[in-house]
Design a protein around this motif. Structure first.
Motif, PDB file in Angstrom:
ATOM      1  N   LEU A   1       0.833  -1.200   0.000  1.00 55.29           N
ATOM      2  CA  LEU A   1       0.000   0.000   0.000  1.00 55.29           C
ATOM      3  C   LEU A   1       0.871   1.254   0.000  1.00 55.29           C
ATOM      4  O   LEU A   1       1.605   1.516   0.956  1.00 55.29           O
ATOM      5  CB  LEU A   1      -0.920  -0.006   1.224  1.00 55.29           C
ATOM      6  CG  LEU A   1      -1.752   1.248   1.488  1.00 55.29           C
ATOM      7  CD1 LEU A   1      -2.626   1.602   0.287  1.00 55.29           C
ATOM      8  CD2 LEU A   1      -2.615   1.047   2.739  1.00 55.29           C
TER       9      LEU A   1
ATOM     10  N   ALA B   1      -2.511   4.062   6.899  1.00 56.65           N
ATOM     11  CA  ALA B   1      -2.037   2.796   6.361  1.00 56.65           C
ATOM     12  C   ALA B   1      -1.508   1.884   7.463  1.00 56.65           C
ATOM     13  O   ALA B   1      -1.726   0.664   7.436  1.00 56.65           O
ATOM     14  CB  ALA B   1      -0.951   3.040   5.319  1.00 56.65           C
TER      15      ALA B   1
ATOM     16  N   ILE C   1      -1.057  -6.237   4.932  1.00 51.20           N
ATOM     17  CA  ILE C   1      -0.837  -4.956   4.277  1.00 51.20           C
ATOM     18  C   ILE C   1       0.531  -4.413   4.668  1.00 51.20           C
ATOM     19  O   ILE C   1       0.868  -4.352   5.849  1.00 51.20           O
ATOM     20  CB  ILE C   1      -1.955  -3.967   4.651  1.00 51.20           C
ATOM     21  CG1 ILE C   1      -3.284  -4.469   4.082  1.00 51.20           C
ATOM     22  CG2 ILE C   1      -1.640  -2.553   4.157  1.00 51.20           C
ATOM     23  CD1 ILE C   1      -4.482  -3.668   4.502  1.00 51.20           C
TER      24      ILE C   1
ATOM     25  N   ALA D   1      -2.006  -1.158  -3.999  1.00 44.73           N
ATOM     26  CA  ALA D   1      -3.057  -0.220  -3.605  1.00 44.73           C
ATOM     27  C   ALA D   1      -2.385   1.100  -3.260  1.00 44.73           C
ATOM     28  O   ALA D   1      -1.183   1.147  -2.993  1.00 44.73           O
ATOM     29  CB  ALA D   1      -3.854  -0.757  -2.411  1.00 44.73           C
TER      30      ALA D   1
END
Length: 318
Positions: free
Chosen positions: A48, A61, A76, A98
């Motif tokens: 991400l 995040a 992630i 992403a």
């Protein structure tokens, strides 16, 4: 408040050195596990793209990564970048899966698909408390730091200046630092104003910092007319920074985008975290300003929702 996962540069491979024997043993174990459990046993890693540590992109995040580690099968990995435009380039090249980006930056992106609108970014323009600068147009002939090149807020700031008739490099001198360095430059008198986009209050200010924010409300409609992007007018309360007055400023939605190559099940897992674990993703200091619910998440403007995210938001939620 959140667990920060180490970020690494795209393209570095994220590889850990192991011996050949260890690699073979690991591969055998993985093959056995997959044979026993099918594909459901494999974790999906989502790289991400965020921004610099200390800002809202990276903070969000990190919180999402922590929530995923506890409540999801995906993992992630926040990737530190310069911000929105860098993230869009990396996403287009497949170097991240992403990306967080400001809505006006994503506005011009090709084939962008959104997992959701995650929060509002407040564009904040500050001067020293004793500065004679009272209005945006007073910056003519001054020095302004717009933040790192590649960030969405730097591009939004340049658009703001041009809307006010201030041409960067001609009417106004532009510099680019990260926010911590920009604040120090402001207090040392090296620049006359700094602009950044983040939450209110911005967490990078570890110690009480006296700033005077300029009211930017009058420029929201002209920016829309100039760019075609529907900016918001958002309030900043008094004493957001010690002694600062209440102002209205420019708001830009922050979007979470997905690569077209990201698997549907990963998109669904992220959408589930956004919808069902939103209380873990909103910093305590911004409660009352930021929230996550279905109506907010689907408000991605001209950027279409990823079909998997849209299906999850519809299923069981009206």
């Amino acid at each position: 408040m959140t667990t920060t996962h180490p970020a690494e540069s795209p393209g570095s491979g994220f590889a850990t050195r192991v011996s050949r024997r260890g690699a073979l043993t690991l591969a055998a174990a993985l093959a056995t596990g997959l044979a026993a459990n099918g594909c459901s046993g494999a974790e999906t890693r989502v790289r991400l793209g965020t921004a610099q540590p200390g800002g809202q992109f990276h903070e969000f995040a990190s919180a999402l990564a922590a929530a995923a580690a506890t409540y999801s099968t995906i993992r992630i990995e926040p990737i530190v970048t310069e911000g929105s435009f860098t993230n869009l380039r990396l996403l287009a090249r497949g170097e991240i899966d992403a990306a967080l980006t400001l809505g006006d930056a994503a506005h011009a992106a090709d084939r962008a698909l959104a997992i959701g609108r995650v929060y509002e970014c407040y564009v904040q323009l500050a001067v020293r408390p004793n500065s004679p600068i009272q209005h945006l147009v007073d910056l003519r002939g001054r020095r302004v730091d717009l933040g790192l090149i590649g960030s969405g807020s730097a591009a939004t700031g340049e658009r703001l200046l041009r809307t006010a008739g201030l041409v960067p490099g001609i009417d106004i001198a532009i510099e680019h630092r990260n926010l911590s360095a920009a604040v120090q430059a402001l207090h040392r008198g090296e620049v006359d104003a700094i602009l950044w986009g983040d939450e209110v209050p911005t967490p990078v200010f570890d110690e009480p910092t006296r700033l005077r924010l300029l009211d930017l409300a009058e420029w929201v409609a002209p920016m829309y007319a100039r760019s075609g992007y529907p900016y918001d007018t958002v309030p900043v309360p008094p004493n957001t920074y010690p002694g600062s007055a209440a102002v209205d400023t420019v708001g830009v939605p922050t979007l979470l985008l997905a690569s077209p190559a990201l698997a549907d099940h990963a998109v669904t897992s992220i959408a589930e975290l956004l919808l069902d674990r939103g209380d873990l993703l909103v910093p305590s200091q911004t409660i009352g300003f930021q929230f996550l619910d279905r109506r907010w998440l689907v408000g991605t403007g001209q950027i279409p929702l990823h079909p998997a995210a849209a299906a999850h938001y519809r299923a069981g939620h009206g």
